[in-house]
Design a protein around this motif. Structure first.
Motif, PDB file in Angstrom:
ATOM      1  N   SER A  43       0.812  -1.218   0.000  1.00  0.00           N
ATOM      2  CA  SER A  43       0.000   0.000   0.000  1.00  0.00           C
ATOM      3  C   SER A  43       0.850   1.274   0.000  1.00  0.00           C
ATOM      4  CB  SER A  43      -0.941   0.006   1.209  1.00  0.00           C
ATOM      5  OG  SER A  43      -0.192  -0.074   2.402  1.00  0.00           O
ATOM      6  N   LYS A  44       2.119   1.193   0.401  1.00  0.00           N
ATOM      7  CA  LYS A  44       2.980   2.374   0.465  1.00  0.00           C
ATOM      8  C   LYS A  44       3.923   2.466  -0.732  1.00  0.00           C
ATOM      9  CE  LYS A  44       2.785   2.730   5.423  1.00  0.00           C
ATOM     10  NZ  LYS A  44       3.507   2.883   6.667  1.00  0.00           N
ATOM     11  N   LEU A  45       3.835   1.521  -1.664  1.00  0.00           N
ATOM     12  CA  LEU A  45       4.761   1.495  -2.793  1.00  0.00           C
ATOM     13  C   LEU A  45       4.634   2.726  -3.680  1.00  0.00           C
ATOM     14  CD1 LEU A  45       6.876   0.043  -4.511  1.00  0.00           C
ATOM     15  CD2 LEU A  45       5.001  -1.100  -5.678  1.00  0.00           C
ATOM     16  N   GLU A  46       3.417   3.090  -4.024  1.00  0.00           N
ATOM     17  CA  GLU A  46       3.211   4.223  -4.929  1.00  0.00           C
ATOM     18  C   GLU A  46       3.708   5.533  -4.317  1.00  0.00           C
ATOM     19  OE1 GLU A  46      -0.234   5.996  -7.865  1.00  0.00           O
ATOM     20  OE2 GLU A  46      -0.689   4.340  -6.543  1.00  0.00           O
ATOM     21  N   LYS A 112       5.601   2.140 -13.016  1.00  0.00           N
ATOM     22  CA  LYS A 112       4.287   2.754 -13.217  1.00  0.00           C
ATOM     23  C   LYS A 112       3.889   2.574 -14.669  1.00  0.00           C
ATOM     24  CE  LYS A 112       4.687   6.363  -9.749  1.00  0.00           C
ATOM     25  NZ  LYS A 112       4.730   7.806  -9.525  1.00  0.00           N
ATOM     26  N   GLN A 113       2.620   2.278 -14.885  1.00  0.00           N
ATOM     27  CA  GLN A 113       2.084   2.188 -16.237  1.00  0.00           C
ATOM     28  C   GLN A 113       1.212   3.405 -16.471  1.00  0.00           C
ATOM     29  OE1 GLN A 113       0.015  -1.537 -16.384  1.00  0.00           O
ATOM     30  NE2 GLN A 113       1.877  -2.658 -16.857  1.00  0.00           N
ATOM     31  N   PHE A 114       1.480   4.108 -17.544  1.00  0.00           N
ATOM     32  CA  PHE A 114       0.734   5.321 -17.856  1.00  0.00           C
ATOM     33  C   PHE A 114      -0.330   5.014 -18.890  1.00  0.00           C
ATOM     34  CE2 PHE A 114       4.895   6.727 -16.448  1.00  0.00           C
ATOM     35  CZ  PHE A 114       4.546   7.642 -15.477  1.00  0.00           C
ATOM     36  N   ILE A 115      -1.451   5.731 -18.807  1.00  0.00           N
ATOM     37  CA  ILE A 115      -2.497   5.566 -19.795  1.00  0.00           C
ATOM     38  C   ILE A 115      -2.275   6.578 -20.919  1.00  0.00           C
ATOM     39  CG2 ILE A 115      -4.151   4.629 -18.159  1.00  0.00           C
ATOM     40  CD1 ILE A 115      -5.479   7.352 -18.053  1.00  0.00           C
ATOM     41  N   ALA A 116      -2.954   6.411 -22.017  1.00  0.00           N
ATOM     42  CA  ALA A 116      -2.726   7.239 -23.205  1.00  0.00           C
ATOM     43  C   ALA A 116      -2.946   8.725 -22.928  1.00  0.00           C
ATOM     44  CB  ALA A 116      -3.626   6.784 -24.339  1.00  0.00           C
ATOM     45  N   ASP A 117      -3.947   9.081 -22.128  1.00  0.00           N
ATOM     46  CA  ASP A 117      -4.196  10.490 -21.819  1.00  0.00           C
ATOM     47  C   ASP A 117      -2.989  11.111 -21.130  1.00  0.00           C
ATOM     48  OD1 ASP A 117      -6.682  10.370 -22.900  1.00  0.00           O
ATOM     49  OD2 ASP A 117      -7.755  10.251 -20.993  1.00  0.00           O
ATOM     50  N   ASP A 118      -2.381  10.390 -20.225  1.00  0.00           N
ATOM     51  CA  ASP A 118      -1.220  10.905 -19.516  1.00  0.00           C
ATOM     52  C   ASP A 118      -0.055  11.107 -20.467  1.00  0.00           C
ATOM     53  OD1 ASP A 118      -2.599  10.859 -17.168  1.00  0.00           O
ATOM     54  OD2 ASP A 118      -1.812   8.912 -16.531  1.00  0.00           O
ATOM     55  N   LEU A 119       0.152  10.162 -21.376  1.00  0.00           N
ATOM     56  CA  LEU A 119       1.270  10.266 -22.309  1.00  0.00           C
ATOM     57  C   LEU A 119       1.083  11.441 -23.254  1.00  0.00           C
ATOM     58  CD1 LEU A 119       1.842   6.503 -23.111  1.00  0.00           C
ATOM     59  CD2 LEU A 119       3.199   7.962 -21.615  1.00  0.00           C
ATOM     60  N   ARG A 141      -2.316   5.386 -10.642  1.00  0.00           N
ATOM     61  CA  ARG A 141      -2.087   4.626 -11.863  1.00  0.00           C
ATOM     62  C   ARG A 141      -1.790   3.186 -11.500  1.00  0.00           C
ATOM     63  NH1 ARG A 141       0.671   9.521 -12.407  1.00  0.00           N
ATOM     64  NH2 ARG A 141      -0.284  10.823 -13.964  1.00  0.00           N
ATOM     65  N   ARG A 142      -1.928   2.316 -12.456  1.00  0.00           N
ATOM     66  CA  ARG A 142      -1.641   0.904 -12.237  1.00  0.00           C
ATOM     67  C   ARG A 142      -0.126   0.704 -12.195  1.00  0.00           C
ATOM     68  NH1 ARG A 142      -4.940  -3.819 -13.345  1.00  0.00           N
ATOM     69  NH2 ARG A 142      -3.565  -5.602 -13.617  1.00  0.00           N
ATOM     70  N   ILE A 143       0.311  -0.180 -11.298  1.00  0.00           N
ATOM     71  CA  ILE A 143       1.733  -0.483 -11.157  1.00  0.00           C
ATOM     72  C   ILE A 143       1.963  -1.928 -11.553  1.00  0.00           C
ATOM     73  CG2 ILE A 143       3.627  -0.721  -9.509  1.00  0.00           C
ATOM     74  CD1 ILE A 143       2.432   1.569  -7.949  1.00  0.00           C
ATOM     75  N   SER A 144       3.004  -2.147 -12.356  1.00  0.00           N
ATOM     76  CA  SER A 144       3.386  -3.528 -12.684  1.00  0.00           C
ATOM     77  C   SER A 144       4.658  -3.850 -11.912  1.00  0.00           C
ATOM     78  CB  SER A 144       3.605  -3.679 -14.194  1.00  0.00           C
ATOM     79  OG  SER A 144       4.720  -2.932 -14.594  1.00  0.00           O
ATOM     80  N   PHE A 145       4.846  -5.128 -11.629  1.00  0.00           N
ATOM     81  CA  PHE A 145       5.981  -5.554 -10.820  1.00  0.00           C
ATOM     82  C   PHE A 145       6.611  -6.774 -11.471  1.00  0.00           C
ATOM     83  CE2 PHE A 145       8.424  -6.702  -7.162  1.00  0.00           C
ATOM     84  CZ  PHE A 145       8.529  -5.558  -6.410  1.00  0.00           C
ATOM     85  N   GLU A 146       7.880  -6.664 -11.848  1.00  0.00           N
ATOM     86  CA  GLU A 146       8.633  -7.785 -12.408  1.00  0.00           C
ATOM     87  C   GLU A 146       9.371  -8.453 -11.263  1.00  0.00           C
ATOM     88  OE1 GLU A 146      11.175  -6.221 -15.411  1.00  0.00           O
ATOM     89  OE2 GLU A 146       9.521  -5.610 -16.684  1.00  0.00           O
ATOM     90  N   ILE A 147       8.974  -9.671 -10.939  1.00  0.00           N
ATOM     91  CA  ILE A 147       9.466 -10.352  -9.748  1.00  0.00           C
ATOM     92  C   ILE A 147      10.702 -11.185 -10.051  1.00  0.00           C
ATOM     93  CG2 ILE A 147       8.869 -12.008  -7.953  1.00  0.00           C
ATOM     94  CD1 ILE A 147       5.947 -11.342  -8.525  1.00  0.00           C
ATOM     95  N   LYS A 148      11.677 -11.056  -9.171  1.00  0.00           N
ATOM     96  CA  LYS A 148      12.846 -11.942  -9.225  1.00  0.00           C
ATOM     97  C   LYS A 148      12.691 -13.064  -8.209  1.00  0.00           C
ATOM     98  CE  LYS A 148      15.960  -8.363 -10.768  1.00  0.00           C
ATOM     99  NZ  LYS A 148      17.074  -7.485 -10.423  1.00  0.00           N
ATOM    100  N   GLY A 149      12.010 -12.790  -7.100  1.00  0.00           N
ATOM    101  CA  GLY A 149      11.825 -13.798  -6.075  1.00  0.00           C
ATOM    102  C   GLY A 149      10.571 -13.568  -5.277  1.00  0.00           C
ATOM    103  N   LEU A 150       9.940 -14.661  -4.822  1.00  0.00           N
ATOM    104  CA  LEU A 150       8.711 -14.603  -4.028  1.00  0.00           C
ATOM    105  C   LEU A 150       8.849 -15.584  -2.882  1.00  0.00           C
ATOM    106  CD1 LEU A 150       5.098 -14.536  -5.200  1.00  0.00           C
ATOM    107  CD2 LEU A 150       5.784 -16.413  -3.773  1.00  0.00           C
ATOM    108  N   MET A 151       8.420 -15.155  -1.686  1.00  0.00           N
ATOM    109  CA  MET A 151       8.415 -16.030  -0.521  1.00  0.00           C
ATOM    110  C   MET A 151       7.058 -15.934   0.149  1.00  0.00           C
ATOM    111  SD  MET A 151      11.049 -16.272   2.701  1.00  0.00           S
ATOM    112  CE  MET A 151      10.615 -14.734   3.470  1.00  0.00           C
ATOM    113  N   ILE A 152       6.468 -17.064   0.504  1.00  0.00           N
ATOM    114  CA  ILE A 152       5.179 -17.079   1.192  1.00  0.00           C
ATOM    115  C   ILE A 152       5.411 -16.664   2.640  1.00  0.00           C
ATOM    116  CG2 ILE A 152       3.248 -18.498   1.921  1.00  0.00           C
ATOM    117  CD1 ILE A 152       3.747 -20.175  -0.581  1.00  0.00           C
ATOM    118  N   ASP A 153       4.662 -15.639   3.082  1.00  0.00           N
ATOM    119  CA  ASP A 153       4.833 -15.118   4.436  1.00  0.00           C
ATOM    120  C   ASP A 153       3.789 -15.693   5.384  1.00  0.00           C
ATOM    121  OD1 ASP A 153       5.941 -13.595   6.458  1.00  0.00           O
ATOM    122  OD2 ASP A 153       4.749 -11.834   6.011  1.00  0.00           O
TER     123      ASP A 153
END
Length: 154
Positions: A43-46, A112-119, A141-153
């Motif tokens: 929730s604090k990423l953006e 961050k992924q931008f929409i056409a209006d923003d561009l 805006r929508r955020i995409s995340f390219e993961i290198k590693g994931l751990m179940i918490d």
């Protein structure tokens, strides 16, 4: 002979149906083990990204749904009705659907992924007259995340 073959086939079918799915254990890792030094809630990423478009970090959050098992595509809750679309950089990783609803720690690159209006607005192509439309001033805006590693918490 036919009776024995029939009995064996029922026995094999019965054991296949009776197998239970084992829950995913705490600490199970997919890909590389995430670095938890820069760990923050999703929730604090953006807010942490500010005006940056890409950042390398580790976040923790709840998986909403697995959209595609092959390649590890899923959606994560980012709070305030926002979603983080996440996938592994290594397409050979298969993520089970059982991970839905679990809290995970992921590390990688957020963008961050931008929409056409923003561009168009950033390029200075503003429309005037009848074709003018409202520019999206929503900072969420929508955020995409390219993961290198994931751990179940949890």
């Amino acid at each position: 002979m036919k009776l024995i073959t029939l009995f064996i086939s029922f026995l094999i079918a019965g054991t296949a149906i009776a197998q239970k799915q084992v829950p995913l254990p705490h600490g199970m890792v997919f890909g590389e083990k995430p670095d938890t030094i820069t760990l923050m809630p999703a929730s604090k990423l953006e807010a942490f990204m500010g005006k940056k478009t890409r950042i390398t970090t580790a976040i923790t959050g709840r998986v909403i749904k697995v959209t595609k098992e092959k390649g590890g595509w899923f959606e994560m809750d980012a709070g305030n009705n926002r979603i983080i679309a996440a996938h592994f950089t290594n397409a050979g990783i298969n993520l089970p659907r059982q991970i839905t609803g679990r809290t995970v720690i992921i590390s990688g690159v957020a963008a961050k992924q931008f929409i056409a209006d923003d561009l168009q607005h950033m390029a200075g192509d503003t429309v005037t007259g009848k074709k003018q439309h409202k520019v999206n001033t929503n900072p969420g805006r929508r955020i995409s995340f390219e993961i290198k590693g994931l751990m179940i918490d949890k």
